[in-house]
Motif scaffolding. Structure first.
Motif, PDB file in Angstrom:
ATOM      1  N   ARG A 239       0.856  -1.189   0.000  1.00 30.88           N
ATOM      2  CA  ARG A 239       0.000   0.000   0.000  1.00 30.88           C
ATOM      3  C   ARG A 239       0.888   1.234   0.000  1.00 30.88           C
ATOM      4  O   ARG A 239       2.099   1.161   0.193  1.00 30.88           O
ATOM      5  CB  ARG A 239      -0.919  -0.024   1.215  1.00 30.88           C
ATOM      6  CG  ARG A 239      -1.882  -1.227   1.232  1.00 30.88           C
ATOM      7  CD  ARG A 239      -2.848  -1.258   0.048  1.00 30.88           C
ATOM      8  NE  ARG A 239      -3.611  -0.046  -0.082  1.00 30.88           N
ATOM      9  CZ  ARG A 239      -4.788   0.175   0.480  1.00 30.88           C
ATOM     10  NH1 ARG A 239      -5.364  -0.751   1.210  1.00 30.88           N
ATOM     11  NH2 ARG A 239      -5.398   1.329   0.324  1.00 30.88           N
ATOM     12  N   LEU A 240       0.301   2.392  -0.224  1.00 29.78           N
ATOM     13  CA  LEU A 240       1.044   3.626  -0.404  1.00 29.78           C
ATOM     14  C   LEU A 240       1.996   3.919   0.754  1.00 29.78           C
ATOM     15  O   LEU A 240       3.160   4.280   0.526  1.00 29.78           O
ATOM     16  CB  LEU A 240       0.087   4.803  -0.608  1.00 29.78           C
ATOM     17  CG  LEU A 240       0.741   6.162  -0.810  1.00 29.78           C
ATOM     18  CD1 LEU A 240       1.653   6.155  -2.029  1.00 29.78           C
ATOM     19  CD2 LEU A 240      -0.305   7.250  -0.922  1.00 29.78           C
ATOM     20  N   GLU A 241       1.545   3.778   1.979  1.00 29.65           N
ATOM     21  CA  GLU A 241       2.402   4.080   3.135  1.00 29.65           C
ATOM     22  C   GLU A 241       3.668   3.232   3.113  1.00 29.65           C
ATOM     23  O   GLU A 241       4.758   3.721   3.421  1.00 29.65           O
ATOM     24  CB  GLU A 241       1.637   3.868   4.446  1.00 29.65           C
ATOM     25  CG  GLU A 241       0.508   4.855   4.666  1.00 29.65           C
ATOM     26  CD  GLU A 241       0.990   6.293   4.797  1.00 29.65           C
ATOM     27  OE1 GLU A 241       2.052   6.519   5.399  1.00 29.65           O
ATOM     28  OE2 GLU A 241       0.295   7.188   4.282  1.00 29.65           O
ATOM     29  N   GLU A 242       3.542   1.969   2.754  1.00 30.65           N
ATOM     30  CA  GLU A 242       4.695   1.081   2.701  1.00 30.65           C
ATOM     31  C   GLU A 242       5.628   1.452   1.549  1.00 30.65           C
ATOM     32  O   GLU A 242       6.848   1.432   1.686  1.00 30.65           O
ATOM     33  CB  GLU A 242       4.236  -0.373   2.561  1.00 30.65           C
ATOM     34  CG  GLU A 242       5.349  -1.364   2.697  1.00 30.65           C
ATOM     35  CD  GLU A 242       4.879  -2.807   2.678  1.00 30.65           C
ATOM     36  OE1 GLU A 242       5.749  -3.687   2.778  1.00 30.65           O
ATOM     37  OE2 GLU A 242       3.659  -3.055   2.564  1.00 30.65           O
TER      38      GLU A 242
ATOM     39  N   THR B 213      10.721   3.589  -0.265  1.00 32.85           N
ATOM     40  CA  THR B 213      11.447   4.382  -1.255  1.00 32.85           C
ATOM     41  C   THR B 213      11.981   5.697  -0.702  1.00 32.85           C
ATOM     42  O   THR B 213      12.899   6.281  -1.283  1.00 32.85           O
ATOM     43  CB  THR B 213      10.538   4.733  -2.453  1.00 32.85           C
ATOM     44  OG1 THR B 213       9.451   5.532  -1.984  1.00 32.85           O
ATOM     45  CG2 THR B 213      10.043   3.488  -3.158  1.00 32.85           C
ATOM     46  N   GLY B 214      11.388   6.179   0.373  1.00 34.58           N
ATOM     47  CA  GLY B 214      11.754   7.484   0.892  1.00 34.58           C
ATOM     48  C   GLY B 214      11.095   8.621   0.122  1.00 34.58           C
ATOM     49  O   GLY B 214      11.407   9.787   0.347  1.00 34.58           O
ATOM     50  N   LEU B 215      10.185   8.293  -0.769  1.00 37.64           N
ATOM     51  CA  LEU B 215       9.485   9.292  -1.573  1.00 37.64           C
ATOM     52  C   LEU B 215       8.154   9.650  -0.930  1.00 37.64           C
ATOM     53  O   LEU B 215       7.556   8.838  -0.226  1.00 37.64           O
ATOM     54  CB  LEU B 215       9.219   8.761  -2.982  1.00 37.64           C
ATOM     55  CG  LEU B 215      10.435   8.430  -3.828  1.00 37.64           C
ATOM     56  CD1 LEU B 215      10.004   7.710  -5.097  1.00 37.64           C
ATOM     57  CD2 LEU B 215      11.214   9.692  -4.149  1.00 37.64           C
ATOM     58  N   GLY B 216       7.691  10.847  -1.212  1.00 36.04           N
ATOM     59  CA  GLY B 216       6.366  11.261  -0.764  1.00 36.04           C
ATOM     60  C   GLY B 216       5.303  10.861  -1.770  1.00 36.04           C
ATOM     61  O   GLY B 216       5.600  10.467  -2.904  1.00 36.04           O
TER      62      GLY B 216
ATOM     63  N   SER C 165       3.117  12.630  -3.537  1.00 36.90           N
ATOM     64  CA  SER C 165       3.067  13.378  -4.793  1.00 36.90           C
ATOM     65  C   SER C 165       4.222  12.999  -5.712  1.00 36.90           C
ATOM     66  O   SER C 165       4.058  12.939  -6.934  1.00 36.90           O
ATOM     67  CB  SER C 165       3.039  14.882  -4.544  1.00 36.90           C
ATOM     68  OG  SER C 165       4.187  15.291  -3.832  1.00 36.90           O
ATOM     69  N   SER C 166       5.393  12.716  -5.147  1.00 40.26           N
ATOM     70  CA  SER C 166       6.536  12.297  -5.973  1.00 40.26           C
ATOM     71  C   SER C 166       6.272  10.951  -6.635  1.00 40.26           C
ATOM     72  O   SER C 166       6.602  10.752  -7.804  1.00 40.26           O
ATOM     73  CB  SER C 166       7.807  12.211  -5.121  1.00 40.26           C
ATOM     74  OG  SER C 166       8.173  13.480  -4.643  1.00 40.26           O
ATOM     75  N   ILE C 167       5.676  10.038  -5.898  1.00 44.16           N
ATOM     76  CA  ILE C 167       5.353   8.718  -6.449  1.00 44.16           C
ATOM     77  C   ILE C 167       4.388   8.869  -7.624  1.00 44.16           C
ATOM     78  O   ILE C 167       4.609   8.315  -8.703  1.00 44.16           O
ATOM     79  CB  ILE C 167       4.781   7.791  -5.359  1.00 44.16           C
ATOM     80  CG1 ILE C 167       5.889   7.429  -4.364  1.00 44.16           C
ATOM     81  CG2 ILE C 167       4.153   6.537  -5.967  1.00 44.16           C
ATOM     82  CD1 ILE C 167       5.410   6.755  -3.096  1.00 44.16           C
ATOM     83  N   TYR C 168       3.325   9.638  -7.427  1.00 40.02           N
ATOM     84  CA  TYR C 168       2.337   9.803  -8.495  1.00 40.02           C
ATOM     85  C   TYR C 168       2.900  10.575  -9.683  1.00 40.02           C
ATOM     86  O   TYR C 168       2.555  10.295 -10.831  1.00 40.02           O
ATOM     87  CB  TYR C 168       1.051  10.431  -7.954  1.00 40.02           C
ATOM     88  CG  TYR C 168       0.199   9.406  -7.238  1.00 40.02           C
ATOM     89  CD1 TYR C 168      -0.595   8.513  -7.948  1.00 40.02           C
ATOM     90  CD2 TYR C 168       0.218   9.299  -5.851  1.00 40.02           C
ATOM     91  CE1 TYR C 168      -1.357   7.553  -7.310  1.00 40.02           C
ATOM     92  CE2 TYR C 168      -0.539   8.339  -5.191  1.00 40.02           C
ATOM     93  CZ  TYR C 168      -1.328   7.474  -5.930  1.00 40.02           C
ATOM     94  OH  TYR C 168      -2.069   6.514  -5.295  1.00 40.02           O
ATOM     95  N   LYS C 169       3.780  11.540  -9.433  1.00 37.83           N
ATOM     96  CA  LYS C 169       4.429  12.274 -10.534  1.00 37.83           C
ATOM     97  C   LYS C 169       5.315  11.336 -11.337  1.00 37.83           C
ATOM     98  O   LYS C 169       5.273  11.338 -12.582  1.00 37.83           O
ATOM     99  CB  LYS C 169       5.262  13.430  -9.957  1.00 37.83           C
ATOM    100  CG  LYS C 169       6.172  14.118 -10.947  1.00 37.83           C
ATOM    101  CD  LYS C 169       5.435  15.156 -11.762  1.00 37.83           C
ATOM    102  CE  LYS C 169       6.363  16.020 -12.581  1.00 37.83           C
ATOM    103  NZ  LYS C 169       6.695  15.503 -13.873  1.00 37.83           N
ATOM    104  N   LEU C 170       6.116  10.515 -10.659  1.00 37.37           N
ATOM    105  CA  LEU C 170       6.972   9.548 -11.356  1.00 37.37           C
ATOM    106  C   LEU C 170       6.127   8.554 -12.148  1.00 37.37           C
ATOM    107  O   LEU C 170       6.479   8.178 -13.275  1.00 37.37           O
ATOM    108  CB  LEU C 170       7.880   8.819 -10.369  1.00 37.37           C
ATOM    109  CG  LEU C 170       9.021   9.645  -9.786  1.00 37.37           C
ATOM    110  CD1 LEU C 170       9.669   8.913  -8.613  1.00 37.37           C
ATOM    111  CD2 LEU C 170      10.061   9.953 -10.856  1.00 37.37           C
ATOM    112  N   MET C 171       5.001   8.111 -11.596  1.00 34.48           N
ATOM    113  CA  MET C 171       4.106   7.204 -12.323  1.00 34.48           C
ATOM    114  C   MET C 171       3.589   7.874 -13.588  1.00 34.48           C
ATOM    115  O   MET C 171       3.551   7.248 -14.654  1.00 34.48           O
ATOM    116  CB  MET C 171       2.918   6.786 -11.438  1.00 34.48           C
ATOM    117  CG  MET C 171       3.257   5.744 -10.412  1.00 34.48           C
ATOM    118  SD  MET C 171       1.874   5.359  -9.284  1.00 34.48           S
ATOM    119  CE  MET C 171       0.475   5.251 -10.347  1.00 34.48           C
ATOM    120  N   ALA C 172       3.199   9.141 -13.484  1.00 37.29           N
ATOM    121  CA  ALA C 172       2.681   9.870 -14.647  1.00 37.29           C
ATOM    122  C   ALA C 172       3.752  10.006 -15.726  1.00 37.29           C
ATOM    123  O   ALA C 172       3.427  10.034 -16.918  1.00 37.29           O
ATOM    124  CB  ALA C 172       2.183  11.244 -14.214  1.00 37.29           C
TER     125      ALA C 172
END
Length: 65
Positions: free
Chosen positions: A5-8, A13-16, A18-25
């Motif tokens: 899940r997102l928290e894990e 990764t040490g990412l927040g 918004s960074s995760i979703y930006k990288l996915m985009a």
């Protein structure tokens, strides 16, 4: 197979968020998997492979490749 899940994913990764979703985009991070309703998760081995890729990239730069 494990789903994270997102928290894990954030802790791993040490990412927040918004960074995760930006990288996915930008197609630079594994895509999430729809679970139920509005819940999503990430395949653990895909996230781990992404992390290994960052480590490999760092090691190549350090080695001067």
């Amino acid at each position: 197979m494990k789903i994270m899940r997102l928290e894990e994913v954030m802790a791993c990764t040490g990412l927040g968020r918004s960074s995760i979703y930006k990288l996915m985009a930008d197609d630079a991070f594994p895509k999430s998997v729809p679970l139920v309703n509005r819940s999503v998760g990430w395949v653990c081995h895909e996230v781990e492979s992404w992390i290994r890729g960052r480590i490999d990239e760092r090691d190549r730069r350090v080695a001067g490749e």
